[in-house]
Design a protein around this motif. Sequence first.
Motif, PDB file in Angstrom:
ATOM      1  N   ALA A   1     -13.098  42.590  10.553  1.00 52.00           N
ATOM      2  CA  ALA A   1     -12.044  41.588  10.707  1.00 52.00           C
ATOM      3  C   ALA A   1     -11.094  41.605   9.513  1.00 52.00           C
ATOM      4  O   ALA A   1      -9.877  41.424   9.657  1.00 52.00           O
ATOM      5  N   ASN A   2     -11.634  41.834   8.319  1.00 47.26           N
ATOM      6  CA  ASN A   2     -10.779  41.914   7.124  1.00 47.26           C
ATOM      7  C   ASN A   2      -9.907  43.164   7.162  1.00 47.26           C
ATOM      8  O   ASN A   2      -8.743  43.131   6.744  1.00 47.26           O
ATOM      9  N   ARG A   3     -10.475  44.261   7.641  1.00 46.06           N
ATOM     10  CA  ARG A   3      -9.676  45.485   7.735  1.00 46.06           C
ATOM     11  C   ARG A   3      -8.512  45.291   8.702  1.00 46.06           C
ATOM     12  O   ARG A   3      -7.400  45.766   8.448  1.00 46.06           O
ATOM     13  N   GLU A   4      -8.751  44.605   9.788  1.00 41.68           N
ATOM     14  CA  GLU A   4      -7.665  44.342  10.730  1.00 41.68           C
ATOM     15  C   GLU A   4      -6.589  43.475  10.091  1.00 41.68           C
ATOM     16  O   GLU A   4      -5.386  43.727  10.257  1.00 41.68           O
ATOM     17  N   THR A   5      -7.003  42.469   9.341  1.00 43.34           N
ATOM     18  CA  THR A   5      -6.043  41.612   8.641  1.00 43.34           C
ATOM     19  C   THR A   5      -5.229  42.408   7.639  1.00 43.34           C
ATOM     20  O   THR A   5      -4.007  42.262   7.546  1.00 43.34           O
ATOM     21  N   LEU A   6      -5.895  43.270   6.883  1.00 45.39           N
ATOM     22  CA  LEU A   6      -5.209  44.082   5.882  1.00 45.39           C
ATOM     23  C   LEU A   6      -4.253  45.077   6.524  1.00 45.39           C
ATOM     24  O   LEU A   6      -3.155  45.319   6.027  1.00 45.39           O
ATOM     25  N   ARG A   7      -4.672  45.666   7.643  1.00 43.41           N
ATOM     26  CA  ARG A   7      -3.804  46.636   8.324  1.00 43.41           C
ATOM     27  C   ARG A   7      -2.490  46.014   8.774  1.00 43.41           C
ATOM     28  O   ARG A   7      -1.454  46.677   8.814  1.00 43.41           O
ATOM     29  N   THR A   8      -2.541  44.751   9.128  1.00 43.12           N
ATOM     30  CA  THR A   8      -1.329  44.094   9.644  1.00 43.12           C
ATOM     31  C   THR A   8      -0.524  43.405   8.551  1.00 43.12           C
ATOM     32  O   THR A   8       0.570  42.910   8.816  1.00 43.12           O
TER      33      THR A   8
ATOM     34  N   PHE B   1     -10.300  52.110   2.725  1.00 45.57           N
ATOM     35  CA  PHE B   1      -9.175  51.854   1.815  1.00 45.57           C
ATOM     36  C   PHE B   1      -7.904  52.551   2.323  1.00 45.57           C
ATOM     37  O   PHE B   1      -6.820  51.979   2.322  1.00 45.57           O
ATOM     38  N   ASN B   2      -8.065  53.804   2.749  1.00 43.80           N
ATOM     39  CA  ASN B   2      -6.913  54.536   3.276  1.00 43.80           C
ATOM     40  C   ASN B   2      -6.330  53.853   4.505  1.00 43.80           C
ATOM     41  O   ASN B   2      -5.116  53.824   4.699  1.00 43.80           O
ATOM     42  N   GLU B   3      -7.215  53.334   5.320  1.00 42.11           N
ATOM     43  CA  GLU B   3      -6.808  52.681   6.557  1.00 42.11           C
ATOM     44  C   GLU B   3      -6.025  51.395   6.299  1.00 42.11           C
ATOM     45  O   GLU B   3      -5.092  51.057   7.040  1.00 42.11           O
ATOM     46  N   CYS B   4      -6.386  50.689   5.242  1.00 40.63           N
ATOM     47  CA  CYS B   4      -5.850  49.347   5.018  1.00 40.63           C
ATOM     48  C   CYS B   4      -4.649  49.292   4.086  1.00 40.63           C
ATOM     49  O   CYS B   4      -3.834  48.366   4.178  1.00 40.63           O
ATOM     50  N   ALA B   5      -4.540  50.237   3.174  1.00 41.85           N
ATOM     51  CA  ALA B   5      -3.488  50.163   2.158  1.00 41.85           C
ATOM     52  C   ALA B   5      -2.208  50.832   2.631  1.00 41.85           C
ATOM     53  O   ALA B   5      -2.241  51.892   3.256  1.00 41.85           O
ATOM     54  N   ARG B   6      -1.082  50.212   2.291  1.00 41.14           N
ATOM     55  CA  ARG B   6       0.224  50.815   2.571  1.00 41.14           C
ATOM     56  C   ARG B   6       0.729  51.618   1.372  1.00 41.14           C
ATOM     57  O   ARG B   6       1.598  52.475   1.518  1.00 41.14           O
ATOM     58  N   TRP B   7       0.215  51.296   0.204  1.00 43.72           N
ATOM     59  CA  TRP B   7       0.558  52.053  -1.009  1.00 43.72           C
ATOM     60  C   TRP B   7      -0.732  52.319  -1.774  1.00 43.72           C
ATOM     61  O   TRP B   7      -1.676  51.531  -1.721  1.00 43.72           O
ATOM     62  N   HIS B   8      -0.757  53.429  -2.518  1.00 47.12           N
ATOM     63  CA  HIS B   8      -1.928  53.806  -3.319  1.00 47.12           C
ATOM     64  C   HIS B   8      -1.470  54.013  -4.759  1.00 47.12           C
ATOM     65  O   HIS B   8      -0.713  54.949  -5.034  1.00 47.12           O
ATOM     66  N   PHE B   9      -1.909  53.166  -5.657  1.00 46.31           N
ATOM     67  CA  PHE B   9      -1.554  53.282  -7.073  1.00 46.31           C
ATOM     68  C   PHE B   9      -2.650  54.075  -7.752  1.00 46.31           C
ATOM     69  O   PHE B   9      -3.770  53.608  -7.936  1.00 46.31           O
ATOM     70  N   VAL B  10      -2.330  55.314  -8.149  1.00 44.97           N
ATOM     71  CA  VAL B  10      -3.336  56.258  -8.637  1.00 44.97           C
ATOM     72  C   VAL B  10      -3.377  56.271 -10.154  1.00 44.97           C
ATOM     73  O   VAL B  10      -2.368  56.548 -10.811  1.00 44.97           O
TER      74      VAL B  10
ATOM     75  N   GLY C   1     -12.060  41.553  -3.830  1.00 44.12           N
ATOM     76  CA  GLY C   1     -13.253  42.243  -4.278  1.00 44.12           C
ATOM     77  C   GLY C   1     -13.336  43.618  -3.636  1.00 44.12           C
ATOM     78  O   GLY C   1     -12.711  43.878  -2.597  1.00 44.12           O
ATOM     79  N   GLY C   2     -14.123  44.492  -4.231  1.00 43.51           N
ATOM     80  CA  GLY C   2     -14.199  45.860  -3.734  1.00 43.51           C
ATOM     81  C   GLY C   2     -14.713  45.975  -2.315  1.00 43.51           C
ATOM     82  O   GLY C   2     -14.395  46.939  -1.613  1.00 43.51           O
ATOM     83  N   GLY C   3     -15.498  44.990  -1.859  1.00 39.41           N
ATOM     84  CA  GLY C   3     -16.099  45.062  -0.533  1.00 39.41           C
ATOM     85  C   GLY C   3     -15.321  44.376   0.565  1.00 39.41           C
ATOM     86  O   GLY C   3     -15.821  44.246   1.686  1.00 39.41           O
ATOM     87  N   ILE C   4     -14.092  43.956   0.280  1.00 33.36           N
ATOM     88  CA  ILE C   4     -13.305  43.255   1.288  1.00 33.36           C
ATOM     89  C   ILE C   4     -13.120  44.106   2.539  1.00 33.36           C
ATOM     90  O   ILE C   4     -13.006  43.581   3.653  1.00 33.36           O
ATOM     91  N   VAL C   5     -13.107  45.435   2.373  1.00 30.93           N
ATOM     92  CA  VAL C   5     -12.860  46.330   3.505  1.00 30.93           C
ATOM     93  C   VAL C   5     -14.109  46.598   4.338  1.00 30.93           C
ATOM     94  O   VAL C   5     -14.023  47.271   5.375  1.00 30.93           O
ATOM     95  N   VAL C   6     -15.252  46.089   3.920  1.00 27.34           N
ATOM     96  CA  VAL C   6     -16.492  46.325   4.662  1.00 27.34           C
ATOM     97  C   VAL C   6     -16.466  45.622   6.015  1.00 27.34           C
ATOM     98  O   VAL C   6     -16.945  46.157   7.023  1.00 27.34           O
TER      99      VAL C   6
END
Length: 244
Positions: free
Chosen positions: A151-158, A201-210, A143-148
Amino acid sequence: AMRLRLQRAWRHLAGRRSAGRAFRWGTGLAGAGATGLLWSLADEKSTMGSKNKEDVLITNKLKKPSVVIIGMRGAGKSTLSSAAANRLGLVVVDVDEEIENYVGTDIKSFINATGWKAFRDAETAVFNKLLKEYPTGAIIACGGGIVVTPANRETLRTHPRVIEVVRHIEDIVAYLELDKTRPAYAIQGTRDTYAERIPWFNECARWHFVIQKGDTNWSSTEEDFASLIRIVQNGRLRTDKAFR
């Protein structure tokens, strides 16, 4: 063999700033009106059919690693994920749908009854559960708010395979206003919410599909997205890229 076609393209991301990342050729995540060297993917097709969740769980060891999709609500995450799954023989796991199964009601009713904190707690629990259940063979659409939630941001970063679907805010707002199935809270304050979440989003994503502003050629977009997922799964691409 698949061909990667390098082209210049406009990002059209109002106020978008770099999170210290760089494209392969030294071009950072640009702001409004800036150009970047972006990749366009072509000639990557698959005729494999989609798999159901039970098949994925049974044959996990034979599957490619799962990919996590993030991005603003209305960016096209579900549409693109479903199309890519059909092309690549993967299963789509929708985090919001799994949350509704977890709490036993729809998200709007759950938030109205218990509040946003309870929803975010449930979201985190379900997200972590899905990552463990589907380490391979799946596209996990958040969902769009997963990065709010921090703890989720840390999971996504790794996590090694996180793709953000990026769509211009005006296209998102226009789409949400037409989509009568979404509750009002999903549309109100969209611009402010988008601006708040850009750094996450920038912090968590390794790729950005534009997806370019005003782009309505979803057939081509879906093909490119499936190609990106295949390459990411195969580990044939360095991180921190923007595509299309």
